[in-house]
Design a protein around this motif. Structure first.
Motif, PDB file in Angstrom:
ATOM      1  N   VAL A  65       9.710  -2.067  -7.251  1.00 35.23           N
ATOM      2  CA  VAL A  65       9.248  -2.786  -6.065  1.00 35.23           C
ATOM      3  C   VAL A  65       7.718  -2.798  -5.956  1.00 35.23           C
ATOM      4  O   VAL A  65       7.134  -3.709  -5.362  1.00 35.23           O
ATOM      5  N   SER A  66       7.046  -1.835  -6.533  1.00 37.35           N
ATOM      6  CA  SER A  66       5.597  -1.678  -6.343  1.00 37.35           C
ATOM      7  C   SER A  66       4.756  -2.889  -6.748  1.00 37.35           C
ATOM      8  O   SER A  66       3.758  -3.181  -6.074  1.00 37.35           O
ATOM      9  N   PRO A  67       5.077  -3.639  -7.794  1.00 36.56           N
ATOM     10  CA  PRO A  67       4.239  -4.813  -8.086  1.00 36.56           C
ATOM     11  C   PRO A  67       4.280  -5.880  -6.992  1.00 36.56           C
ATOM     12  O   PRO A  67       3.325  -6.641  -6.814  1.00 36.56           O
ATOM     13  N   PHE A  68       5.372  -5.930  -6.244  1.00 35.34           N
ATOM     14  CA  PHE A  68       5.495  -6.936  -5.198  1.00 35.34           C
ATOM     15  C   PHE A  68       4.804  -6.525  -3.896  1.00 35.34           C
ATOM     16  O   PHE A  68       4.626  -7.352  -3.011  1.00 35.34           O
ATOM     17  N   LEU A  69       4.423  -5.267  -3.792  1.00 33.07           N
ATOM     18  CA  LEU A  69       3.788  -4.773  -2.568  1.00 33.07           C
ATOM     19  C   LEU A  69       2.267  -4.801  -2.624  1.00 33.07           C
ATOM     20  O   LEU A  69       1.612  -4.476  -1.640  1.00 33.07           O
ATOM     21  N   GLN A  70       1.691  -5.169  -3.739  1.00 35.20           N
ATOM     22  CA  GLN A  70       0.240  -5.249  -3.917  1.00 35.20           C
ATOM     23  C   GLN A  70      -0.440  -3.952  -3.485  1.00 35.20           C
ATOM     24  O   GLN A  70      -1.239  -3.911  -2.553  1.00 35.20           O
TER      25      GLN A  70
END
Length: 116
Positions: A65-70
């Motif tokens: 999920v971390s890449p989508f949370l910037q």
């Protein structure tokens, strides 16, 4: 005084004949450094397996999920993964331990009832 011409009395124990050692059987000195292997007969995963899963599942979800949370790169992703392990993994591991304890207690009670 000790007359050996008479057969032994019934109260005198006779030595049992010694059986020859089985061929191919290891001797006592050979067994001194032997390693014993234990085989698990059941297919139920151990408590340690479930605890590792309880920690790894939130970490993997956080890394996905971390890449989508910037979050600002790799440092943010690692921080999110560690936070997920701490705040989600630890409670999940505690729940796993509680369930395992209850299952073992129920199993021991069942065996106690059948032993009587």
């Amino acid at each position: 005084m000790n007359d050996t011409s008479h057969p032994a009395s019934p109260s005198t124990p006779e030595a049992a004949p010694v059986a020859p050692a089985a061929e191919g059987a290891p001797t006592e000195p050979e067994l001194a450094g032997a390693t014993t292997l234990y085989k698990r007969t059941g297919r139920v995963p151990t408590l340690g397996f479930w605890i590792v899963i309880a920690f790894l599942a939130p970490v993997l979800v956080a890394l996905i999920v971390s890449p989508f949370l910037q979050l600002g790169g790799l440092a943010g992703a690692v921080t999110l993964a560690l936070d997920a392990a701490l705040f989600v993994g630890v409670p999940l591991a505690a729940i796993v331990c509680l369930v395992e304890m209850l299952v073992l207690r129920a199993r021991s009670r069942r065996t106690d009832r059948t032993d009587r």
